[in-house]
Write an enzyme that holds these catalytic residues in place. Structure first.
Site, PDB file in Angstrom:
ATOM      1  N   MET A 133       5.261 -11.559  -9.263  1.00  0.00           N
ATOM      2  CA  MET A 133       5.979 -12.269  -8.207  1.00  0.00           C
ATOM      3  C   MET A 133       6.324 -13.672  -8.682  1.00  0.00           C
ATOM      4  O   MET A 133       5.465 -14.398  -9.183  1.00  0.00           O
ATOM      5  CB  MET A 133       5.091 -12.343  -6.961  1.00  0.00           C
ATOM      6  CG  MET A 133       5.732 -13.105  -5.816  1.00  0.00           C
ATOM      7  SD  MET A 133       7.277 -12.391  -5.219  1.00  0.00           S
ATOM      8  CE  MET A 133       6.657 -10.862  -4.545  1.00  0.00           C
ATOM      9  N   HIS A 134       7.584 -14.045  -8.540  1.00  0.00           N
ATOM     10  CA  HIS A 134       8.018 -15.401  -8.881  1.00  0.00           C
ATOM     11  C   HIS A 134       9.047 -15.834  -7.850  1.00  0.00           C
ATOM     12  O   HIS A 134       9.276 -15.145  -6.855  1.00  0.00           O
ATOM     13  CB  HIS A 134       8.520 -15.481 -10.326  1.00  0.00           C
ATOM     14  CG  HIS A 134       9.617 -14.519 -10.655  1.00  0.00           C
ATOM     15  ND1 HIS A 134      10.944 -14.828 -10.504  1.00  0.00           N
ATOM     16  CD2 HIS A 134       9.575 -13.238 -11.108  1.00  0.00           C
ATOM     17  CE1 HIS A 134      11.689 -13.775 -10.865  1.00  0.00           C
ATOM     18  NE2 HIS A 134      10.883 -12.796 -11.229  1.00  0.00           N
ATOM     19  N   ALA A 135       9.644 -16.995  -8.052  1.00  0.00           N
ATOM     20  CA  ALA A 135      10.461 -17.628  -7.010  1.00  0.00           C
ATOM     21  C   ALA A 135      11.654 -16.793  -6.536  1.00  0.00           C
ATOM     22  O   ALA A 135      11.915 -16.715  -5.333  1.00  0.00           O
ATOM     23  CB  ALA A 135      10.933 -19.001  -7.476  1.00  0.00           C
TER      24      ALA A 135
END
Length: 96
Positions: free
Chosen positions: A19-21
């Site tokens: 999960m990232h931005a």
């Protein structure tokens, strides 16, 4: 925080970056369309799915199991959309 969950689905983070931005922003956008609150959890910790920052605090790496929960049964379609987004690796999977 006391929440009444009426609908949930489980998925797994499958992309290498976890999960990232960018995917957090897309998930938050989908969750904001809900009639009720939508939550993401990795077991003991749960966060508001409409908050990018909250989603990032999960620290969900590849292989993390995610439970998507909705307080309104009418939001089951949005839960399904969020699950599908996880299931395609946030659209970041390499072509084989």
């Amino acid at each position: 925080m006391n929440k009444k969950i009426l609908f949930s689905q489980q998925t797994i983070v499958i992309n290498e970056l976890g999960m990232h931005a960018r995917p957090a922003a897309k998930i938050a956008q989908l969750a904001m369309e809900g009639l009720g609150n939508i939550w993401l959890s990795t077991g003991s910790s749960g966060v508001d799915a409409s908050s990018i920052i909250d989603i990032l605090t999960l620290g969900a790496e590849q292989g993390s199991k995610i439970l998507i929960q909705a307080e309104s049964y009418e939001d089951r379609g949005i839960v399904g959309e969020i699950k599908a987004f996880f299931d395609i690796g946030f659209g970041e999977l390499e072509n084989e």
